[in-house]
Design a protein around this motif. Structure first.
Motif, PDB file in Angstrom:
ATOM      1  N   GLU A 231      19.008 -19.289 -10.810  1.00 16.38           N
ATOM      2  CA  GLU A 231      17.801 -20.107 -10.948  1.00 16.38           C
ATOM      3  C   GLU A 231      16.552 -19.228 -10.947  1.00 16.38           C
ATOM      4  O   GLU A 231      15.628 -19.455 -11.728  1.00 16.38           O
ATOM      5  N   GLU A 232      16.533 -18.223 -10.077  1.00 12.41           N
ATOM      6  CA  GLU A 232      15.381 -17.305 -10.008  1.00 12.41           C
ATOM      7  C   GLU A 232      15.255 -16.524 -11.322  1.00 12.41           C
ATOM      8  O   GLU A 232      14.156 -16.353 -11.850  1.00 12.41           O
TER       9      GLU A 232
ATOM     10  N   ARG B 128       6.574 -18.012 -21.116  1.00 15.33           N
ATOM     11  CA  ARG B 128       5.238 -18.641 -21.108  1.00 15.33           C
ATOM     12  C   ARG B 128       4.150 -17.602 -21.276  1.00 15.33           C
ATOM     13  O   ARG B 128       3.191 -17.813 -22.024  1.00 15.33           O
TER      14      ARG B 128
ATOM     15  N   MET C 201      11.651 -17.954 -17.925  1.00 10.03           N
ATOM     16  CA  MET C 201      10.736 -18.983 -18.436  1.00 10.03           C
ATOM     17  C   MET C 201       9.280 -18.540 -18.257  1.00 10.03           C
ATOM     18  O   MET C 201       8.444 -18.750 -19.139  1.00 10.03           O
ATOM     19  N   GLU C 202       8.990 -17.903 -17.118  1.00 11.71           N
ATOM     20  CA  GLU C 202       7.629 -17.411 -16.862  1.00 11.71           C
ATOM     21  C   GLU C 202       7.268 -16.319 -17.875  1.00 11.71           C
ATOM     22  O   GLU C 202       6.161 -16.304 -18.413  1.00 11.71           O
TER      23      GLU C 202
ATOM     24  N   ASN D 175      16.322 -17.532 -14.221  1.00  9.48           N
ATOM     25  CA  ASN D 175      15.898 -18.513 -15.217  1.00  9.48           C
ATOM     26  C   ASN D 175      14.398 -18.750 -15.114  1.00  9.48           C
ATOM     27  O   ASN D 175      13.696 -18.789 -16.128  1.00  9.48           O
ATOM     28  N   ARG D 176      13.895 -18.915 -13.849  1.00  7.55           N
ATOM     29  CA  ARG D 176      12.451 -19.109 -13.663  1.00  7.55           C
ATOM     30  C   ARG D 176      11.674 -17.901 -14.167  1.00  7.55           C
ATOM     31  O   ARG D 176      10.640 -18.045 -14.818  1.00  7.55           O
TER      32      ARG D 176
END
Length: 176
Positions: A110-111, A121, A117-118, A113-114
């Motif tokens: 999850e980290e 962005r 995604m960051e 993935n975050r």
């Protein structure tokens, strides 16, 4: 154990019967007195009592062996139960460790993935800013080009203005 006991009983009964038969034959053949008969009866009673004591000892020994065997069976069952319990505890510990490792792996995923995604962005934002900067640069270049065109037109129009010549009095246009 039971057959052994039975054989002992038969053997002792045979001895008692032989003693009784011997006593009866002695009474008949020698004309033993009542006192001797009473004495012979005491001997038979002692033999029977000895036989009874012996059988009781065999029975006690059998019960003791049975108790020892029962204790051994219970002890073995307790040992097996303890082994099963220990195995179950170990399996539970392994299951918990596996669940913990899976949870940690999930958190790491999850980290990641975050973070991805960051990063995406940020890249999109940078691309949008870059595009906006390029658009504003192009707009500035176009504005400047327009400004230069307008200046050039104004200069052209200045050059095309009629020139009065005082000496000639004629109007002439000047072009560059």
């Amino acid at each position: 154990m039971g057959a052994e006991c039975w054989n002992e009983c038969l053997k002792l009964l045979g001895v008692a019967e032989a003693a009784e038969a011997s006593m009866v034959s002695d009474q008949l053949s020698s004309g033993i007195s009542d006192f001797d008969t009473h004495f012979q009866g005491l001997i038979v009673q002692k033999s029977v009592k000895a036989l009874d004591n012996h059988l009781t000892a065999i029975q006690r020994d059998h019960e003791l062996r049975s108790q020892i065997e029962e204790r051994k069976i219970r002890s073995d069952a307790a040992y097996e139960g303890a082994k099963r319990k220990e195995k179950a505890l170990l399996e539970e510990k392994l299951r918990q460790e596996k669940a913990k490792a899976e949870a940690e792996a999930k958190l790491i995923a999850e980290e990641a993935n975050r973070a991805a995604m960051e990063a995406q962005r940020r890249e999109e934002k940078e691309a949008a800013e870059k595009e906006a900067n390029e658009a504003s640069s192009q707009a500035a270049v176009q504005k400047e080009a327009l400004g230069l065109q307008t200046k050039a037109k104004t200069k052209d129009s200045e050059f095309e203005k009629p020139i009065n010549s005082a000496s000639t009095g004629n109007l002439a246009t000047r072009k560059i």
